[in-house]
Every structure is written in C-alpha cells, then in structure tokens.
Design a protein around this motif. Structure first.
Motif, PDB file in Angstrom:
ATOM      1  N   HIS A   1       0.836  -1.206   0.000  1.00 17.28           N
ATOM      2  CA  HIS A   1       0.000   0.000   0.000  1.00 17.28           C
ATOM      3  C   HIS A   1       0.871   1.257   0.000  1.00 17.28           C
ATOM      4  N   SER A   2       1.985   1.201   0.726  1.00 19.06           N
ATOM      5  CA  SER A   2       2.884   2.354   0.781  1.00 19.06           C
ATOM      6  C   SER A   2       3.518   2.619  -0.576  1.00 19.06           C
ATOM      7  N   ILE A   3       3.853   1.560  -1.295  1.00 16.99           N
ATOM      8  CA  ILE A   3       4.396   1.720  -2.647  1.00 16.99           C
ATOM      9  C   ILE A   3       3.358   2.371  -3.558  1.00 16.99           C
ATOM     10  N   PHE A   4       2.113   1.930  -3.438  1.00 19.11           N
ATOM     11  CA  PHE A   4       1.034   2.547  -4.220  1.00 19.11           C
ATOM     12  C   PHE A   4       0.892   4.025  -3.887  1.00 19.11           C
ATOM     13  N   MET A   5       0.989   4.355  -2.612  1.00 18.94           N
ATOM     14  CA  MET A   5       0.821   5.745  -2.188  1.00 18.94           C
ATOM     15  C   MET A   5       1.853   6.653  -2.851  1.00 18.94           C
ATOM     16  N   VAL A   6       3.086   6.153  -2.965  1.00 21.72           N
ATOM     17  CA  VAL A   6       4.159   6.980  -3.507  1.00 21.72           C
ATOM     18  C   VAL A   6       4.189   6.953  -5.032  1.00 21.72           C
ATOM     19  N   THR A   7       4.005   5.765  -5.632  1.00 18.75           N
ATOM     20  CA  THR A   7       4.214   5.609  -7.073  1.00 18.75           C
ATOM     21  C   THR A   7       2.942   5.660  -7.905  1.00 18.75           C
ATOM     22  N   GLY A   8       1.810   5.369  -7.281  1.00 19.42           N
ATOM     23  CA  GLY A   8       0.571   5.293  -8.039  1.00 19.42           C
ATOM     24  C   GLY A   8       0.354   3.945  -8.692  1.00 19.42           C
ATOM     25  N   HIS A   9       1.283   2.998  -8.476  1.00 22.21           N
ATOM     26  CA  HIS A   9       1.158   1.656  -9.050  1.00 22.21           C
ATOM     27  C   HIS A   9       0.650   0.683  -7.988  1.00 22.21           C
ATOM     28  N   ASP A  10      -0.407  -0.031  -8.331  1.00 24.15           N
ATOM     29  CA  ASP A  10      -0.958  -1.038  -7.422  1.00 24.15           C
ATOM     30  C   ASP A  10      -0.163  -2.324  -7.615  1.00 24.15           C
ATOM     31  N   VAL A  11       0.646  -2.691  -6.614  1.00 26.48           N
ATOM     32  CA  VAL A  11       1.535  -3.846  -6.757  1.00 26.48           C
ATOM     33  C   VAL A  11       1.033  -5.072  -5.999  1.00 26.48           C
ATOM     34  N   ARG A  12      -0.243  -5.059  -5.625  1.00 24.71           N
ATOM     35  CA  ARG A  12      -0.809  -6.240  -4.991  1.00 24.71           C
ATOM     36  C   ARG A  12      -0.924  -7.379  -5.996  1.00 24.71           C
ATOM     37  N   TYR A  13      -0.619  -8.588  -5.555  1.00 21.92           N
ATOM     38  CA  TYR A  13      -0.802  -9.800  -6.348  1.00 21.92           C
ATOM     39  C   TYR A  13       0.067  -9.836  -7.612  1.00 21.92           C
ATOM     40  N   VAL A  14       1.173  -9.125  -7.601  1.00 23.11           N
ATOM     41  CA  VAL A  14       2.076  -9.185  -8.751  1.00 23.11           C
ATOM     42  C   VAL A  14       3.401  -9.786  -8.294  1.00 23.11           C
ATOM     43  N   PRO A  15       4.170 -10.403  -9.229  1.00 22.22           N
ATOM     44  CA  PRO A  15       5.453 -11.011  -8.852  1.00 22.22           C
ATOM     45  C   PRO A  15       6.421  -9.983  -8.266  1.00 22.22           C
ATOM     46  N   LEU A  16       7.322 -10.472  -7.442  1.00 20.34           N
ATOM     47  CA  LEU A  16       8.306  -9.600  -6.803  1.00 20.34           C
ATOM     48  C   LEU A  16       9.107  -8.805  -7.830  1.00 20.34           C
ATOM     49  N   GLU A  17       9.420  -9.431  -8.958  1.00 20.48           N
ATOM     50  CA  GLU A  17      10.221  -8.753  -9.981  1.00 20.48           C
ATOM     51  C   GLU A  17       9.529  -7.485 -10.488  1.00 20.48           C
ATOM     52  N   GLN A  18       8.212  -7.544 -10.611  1.00 19.42           N
ATOM     53  CA  GLN A  18       7.469  -6.361 -11.076  1.00 19.42           C
ATOM     54  C   GLN A  18       7.457  -5.274 -10.002  1.00 19.42           C
ATOM     55  N   VAL A  19       7.362  -5.679  -8.747  1.00 25.52           N
ATOM     56  CA  VAL A  19       7.417  -4.695  -7.664  1.00 25.52           C
ATOM     57  C   VAL A  19       8.765  -3.992  -7.681  1.00 25.52           C
ATOM     58  N   GLU A  20       9.832  -4.745  -7.883  1.00 30.53           N
ATOM     59  CA  GLU A  20      11.172  -4.170  -7.937  1.00 30.53           C
ATOM     60  C   GLU A  20      11.299  -3.195  -9.096  1.00 30.53           C
ATOM     61  N   GLU A  21      10.693  -3.512 -10.228  1.00 32.32           N
ATOM     62  CA  GLU A  21      10.731  -2.610 -11.384  1.00 32.32           C
ATOM     63  C   GLU A  21      10.019  -1.289 -11.076  1.00 32.32           C
ATOM     64  N   VAL A  22       8.892  -1.372 -10.404  1.00 32.02           N
ATOM     65  CA  VAL A  22       8.141  -0.169 -10.040  1.00 32.02           C
ATOM     66  C   VAL A  22       8.971   0.729  -9.134  1.00 32.02           C
ATOM     67  N   VAL A  23       9.607   0.136  -8.144  1.00 33.95           N
ATOM     68  CA  VAL A  23      10.399   0.907  -7.193  1.00 33.95           C
ATOM     69  C   VAL A  23      11.641   1.483  -7.877  1.00 33.95           C
ATOM     70  N   ARG A  24      12.274   0.702  -8.749  1.00 37.71           N
ATOM     71  CA  ARG A  24      13.457   1.206  -9.478  1.00 37.71           C
ATOM     72  C   ARG A  24      13.101   2.424 -10.318  1.00 37.71           C
ATOM     73  N   ALA A  25      11.929   2.395 -10.935  1.00 35.62           N
ATOM     74  CA  ALA A  25      11.494   3.504 -11.790  1.00 35.62           C
ATOM     75  C   ALA A  25      11.290   4.781 -11.000  1.00 35.62           C
ATOM     76  N   GLU A  26      11.071   4.652  -9.681  1.00 37.44           N
ATOM     77  CA  GLU A  26      10.807   5.798  -8.840  1.00 37.44           C
ATOM     78  C   GLU A  26      12.102   6.468  -8.360  1.00 37.44           C
ATOM     79  N   ARG A  27      13.250   5.806  -8.529  1.00 35.13           N
ATOM     80  CA  ARG A  27      14.520   6.335  -8.015  1.00 35.13           C
ATOM     81  C   ARG A  27      14.958   7.581  -8.783  1.00 35.13           C
TER      82      ARG A  27
END
Length: 241
Positions: free
Chosen positions: A215-241
């Motif tokens: 939920h915190s990742i969604f709050m910052v990035t706008g991407h809902d990362v629930r129920y997605v593979p870890l690799e996709q979550v990592e991509e979302v966070v990397r894009a935010e750097r």
C-alpha cells in the motif's frame, strides 16, 4: 470582498492538517499493534503469559481507532473531494488500517495460544526457538512497513515485500518439525497443534505487513503492486529512483 487566494491557502492548509492527522492516527494504531505483537511473541518464547485482559483492552483500542479513522476518511472525501496524490494517500490509509486491525487480531491469537502453551517451553525447545525466530522476523516486517508508510519510502517497503517469502519458508519448516513430533508420540499432538496455530497466525501477520508495504508503494508511485510477482514490484520501485 473575499480574498480568494487567501481563502484557497486556508483551505489547503486545513486539508493538509487533516491529512497529517490521519497519518498520525494510523501510526498510533500501528504502535499499539506492534506492542501487542511484541507481547505475544515474548509470551510464546518464554512460556509465561499473563491474563488475556490487557491484550483484549489493546485490541479494543485498535478496533476503535479503525472505526474512527474510517469515519474521518469518509468525511474528508465528502468535504474535500481529494484528487491525484492526495486521493492515493487517503485510499492507502483506508487499506492500511484494515491490515493493521487484522494484524492485531492475529497477534491476539498468538497470545491466546501462548497462554495454552504455558510451561511447555522446555519440551521440544527447538520448535519454540524457531517460532520465536519467526515472531521476531514478522515484528521486523511490521516495523519496516510502518516505517515505509511514515517516511513515504518505497525502498523500505520493497525490503518488507522481499522478506515475505522467507517468512513462508520458516513457517513451513516449523510445521514439518511439529508434524514429526506428532508422529513420534501422540501425547505431543495437542501441544504441537497449539504451536502450529500460533505460527500460522505469525505467518499471516507477515502477509499483512507485506500488504501495508505494498500500500505504501502505491501511495508513492501510483502503481498497485498487490498480487504481482516480486520482480514487477522491484521494477516499479526502481522507476521511482
């Protein structure tokens, strides 16, 4: 004549104050849940548990905060009609409090099992040690998820998400260990089952801590990362750097 720019700043300041109050109340709720979980893990590890009354009192505080925050969110949306990042923050708060309330419920289950396992710590101590390690692990996850929410830190949230698979493996190992004890001697069944219920609750707490981090990742990035593979979550966070 009304100064519209001044009025706009006043409304904006009020809205920011209300938003910050919501966040603070969520963190207060999180603090209570952390204490209940810490007490439950300590009781399970030591084999010494006090009466359930204090845990139940803390659980009531968590429930009341959930209701209060939920009502505050409804009123804020009706009055302010937030958009964009403000709306994401409000939605995140509404999701986080649900997971925190459920963590409180699961921690209460752990404590209840600990009261049933009082003075059993010396029997099959390795299983209790593994349960204690699992408890400390999920405590760390909860602390990290709350920290990521407080600091709007997707990197910290990602670390919590990564830990969830480790918790699942620890949980499975404890279950296998207890199954072995049950097969060795039927007299071990009741104790082993109680301990398995406790570690199942701890594993669920890890799941909810991961949810808070997502939920915190969604709050910052706008991407809902629930129920997605870890690799996709990592991509979302990397894009935010």
């Amino acid at each position: 004549m009304i100064d519209k720019s001044s009025l706009g700043r006043h409304i904006s300041h009020q809205f920011n104050t209300e938003i910050e109050d919501l966040r603070e109340r969520v963190l207060t709720m999180g603090g209570i849940v952390e204490r209940v979980l810490a007490d439950a893990v300590e009781a399970l590890a030591s084999g010494k548990a006090n009466a359930m009354s204090e845990v139940k009192a803390e659980d009531r505080k968590v429930n009341h905060l959930e209701v209060f925050i939920d009502q505050a969110i409804t009123q804020l949306i009706a009055r302010r009609q937030p958009t964009a990042s403000d709306l994401r923050l409000v939605l995140t708060v509404s999701r986080v409090i649900v997971d925190l309330e459920r963590i409180g419920d699961e921690a209460k289950k752990v404590y209840r099992m600990a009261t049933r396992l009082t003075d059993s710590r010396g029997k099959h101590a390795d299983a209790f040690t593994e349960a204690e390690n699992l408890g400390q692990h999920v405590q760390k996850m909860l602390r990290g998820s709350l920290d990521s929410f407080a600091r709007l830190d997707p990197e910290a949230a990602l670390q919590v998400v990564r830990e969830d698979d480790k918790v699942d493996r620890e949980h499975e190992e404890i279950i296998r260990l207890n199954m072995t004890y049950m097969l060795e001697d039927p007299r071990n069944i009741k104790r082993a089952v109680d301990l398995m219920w406790a570690v199942r609750a701890l594993e669920r707490i890890g799941d909810h801590a991961r949810n808070v981090a997502e939920h915190s990742i969604f709050m910052v990035t706008g991407h809902d990362v629930r129920y997605v593979p870890l690799e996709q979550v990592e991509e979302v966070v990397r894009a935010e750097r």
